[in-house]
Design an enzyme around this catalytic site. Structure first.
Site, PDB file in Angstrom:
ATOM      1  N   SER A 184       0.845  -1.190   0.000  1.00  5.05           N
ATOM      2  CA  SER A 184       0.000   0.000   0.000  1.00  5.05           C
ATOM      3  C   SER A 184       0.879   1.239   0.000  1.00  5.05           C
ATOM      4  O   SER A 184       2.029   1.201   0.457  1.00  5.05           O
ATOM      5  CB  SER A 184      -0.897   0.022   1.242  1.00  5.05           C
ATOM      6  OG  SER A 184      -1.547   1.271   1.408  1.00  5.05           O
ATOM      7  N   TYR A 197      -1.886  -0.693  10.351  1.00  5.32           N
ATOM      8  CA  TYR A 197      -2.036  -1.089   8.945  1.00  5.32           C
ATOM      9  C   TYR A 197      -0.798  -0.696   8.150  1.00  5.32           C
ATOM     10  O   TYR A 197      -0.247  -1.496   7.384  1.00  5.32           O
ATOM     11  CB  TYR A 197      -3.283  -0.427   8.371  1.00  5.32           C
ATOM     12  CG  TYR A 197      -3.561  -0.735   6.920  1.00  5.32           C
ATOM     13  CD1 TYR A 197      -4.078  -1.969   6.539  1.00  5.32           C
ATOM     14  CD2 TYR A 197      -3.350   0.218   5.932  1.00  5.32           C
ATOM     15  CE1 TYR A 197      -4.360  -2.252   5.212  1.00  5.32           C
ATOM     16  CE2 TYR A 197      -3.625  -0.050   4.597  1.00  5.32           C
ATOM     17  CZ  TYR A 197      -4.130  -1.295   4.242  1.00  5.32           C
ATOM     18  OH  TYR A 197      -4.411  -1.562   2.923  1.00  5.32           O
TER      19      TYR A 197
END
Length: 291
Positions: A184, A197
């Protein structure tokens, strides 16, 4: 449809209802574009077998559709609660004339990860491509708001499962096989409300390089794709309706991406078109730099 990348896809998602985890495409008011009507294959993955985690929806569904249209049989791993989405994905894969194996279960279970590979090999005849795409996204306010159990679960799904799956898959892979991980932009930008995350995604980027160095001796390439804000069921879980209306507006292209816009990167990294690519991270972020 316009060719202007700023307006070629929806720029806002008004009145989108929030969902509990794990979230379902079938419950989304504004349905994502997975390439159902647009992706055209070029026989780049003929006779290949791919295992895609999180293949029921979002980026995973877009990859499953693209791989099937490129000629691959597809196994998809997902949570049992996501069965309705998985059935829909299977329909698109089979419409492309390929086999689709549905494999529900929890990636936090090490034995389940091994079983995913074993069943793929047994029922589809091998494994040429492993797409580690499934992810748990956690949000936080301050440090005190980070739930220890959620943190453990995030690392179990986002990192440990990737290692378990790679360990199980690599012995079955031949030279020319590929592993494609989903990291990501958060691995680099690390927003203050997504620190767990972001930490898992940073670990995935490092894992990608390490696996590439380790498996290159066997002729197996390992790469990753780093998405920016993408319109998938994970968004209505983690964000408020106000946040959803402006999702992606802070990117240079001023909108969120669609799963279909990720699929070509996964095809490139899985196919011979990317034969000299290993240890790389491809950014698909709407213009947000991650280097």
């Amino acid at each position: 449809m316009t060719d202007d990348p700023r307006t070629s896809q929806p720029t806002s998602f008004p009145d989108e209802p929030q969902q509990p985890s794990p979230g379902l495409t079938v419950k989304m008011r504004t349905k994502p574009d997975h390439g159902e009507q647009s992706y055209v294959g070029k026989d780049l993955l003929t006779c290949k077998v791919a295992l895609i985690t999180g293949g029921d929806s979002g980026i995973g569904r877009a990859v499953a559709i693209a791989y099937a249209r490129e000629g691959a049989d597809v196994a998809i791993a997902y949570l049992a609660d996501e069965q309705p989405d998985a059935e829909e994905t299977r329909g698109w894969v089979e419409q492309a004339g390929r086999r689709c194996l549905l494999l529900p279960g929890d990636l936090r279970d090490r034995d389940h990860c091994r079983a995913l590979v074993e069943r793929t090999v047994a029922e589809l005849g091998g494994i040429d491509i492993l797409v580690n795409n499934a992810a748990a996204q956690t949000m936080n306010e301050g440090l005190d708001s980070i739930d220890d159990d959620e943190m453990q679960a995030a690392f179990a799904v986002n990192i440990f499962a990737m290692i378990h799956l790679a360990k199980a898959a690599a012995p079955h892979m031949k030279p020319g096989s590929a592993v494609v991980n989903t990291t990501s932009e958060q691995a680099k930008v690390a927003g203050k409300s997504m620190i767990v995350y972001a930490a898992t995604k940073g670990a995935i980027s490092s894992l990608t390089v390490g696996l590439s160095n380790l498996l290159s001796a066997d002729g197996i390439r390992v790469n990753a794709v780093a998405p920016g804000p993408i319109w998938t069921p994970i968004q209505p879980i983690a964000k408020s309706p106000d946040e959803l209306e402006t999702l992606g507006h802070n990117t240079p292209l001023a909108r969120a991406g669609q799963p279909a816009e990720l699929a070509p990167a996964y095809v490139l990294l899985a196919s011979a078109e990317g034969s000299y690519m290993s240890g790389n991270v491809i950014a698909v972020t709407g213009g947000v730099p991650i280097s």
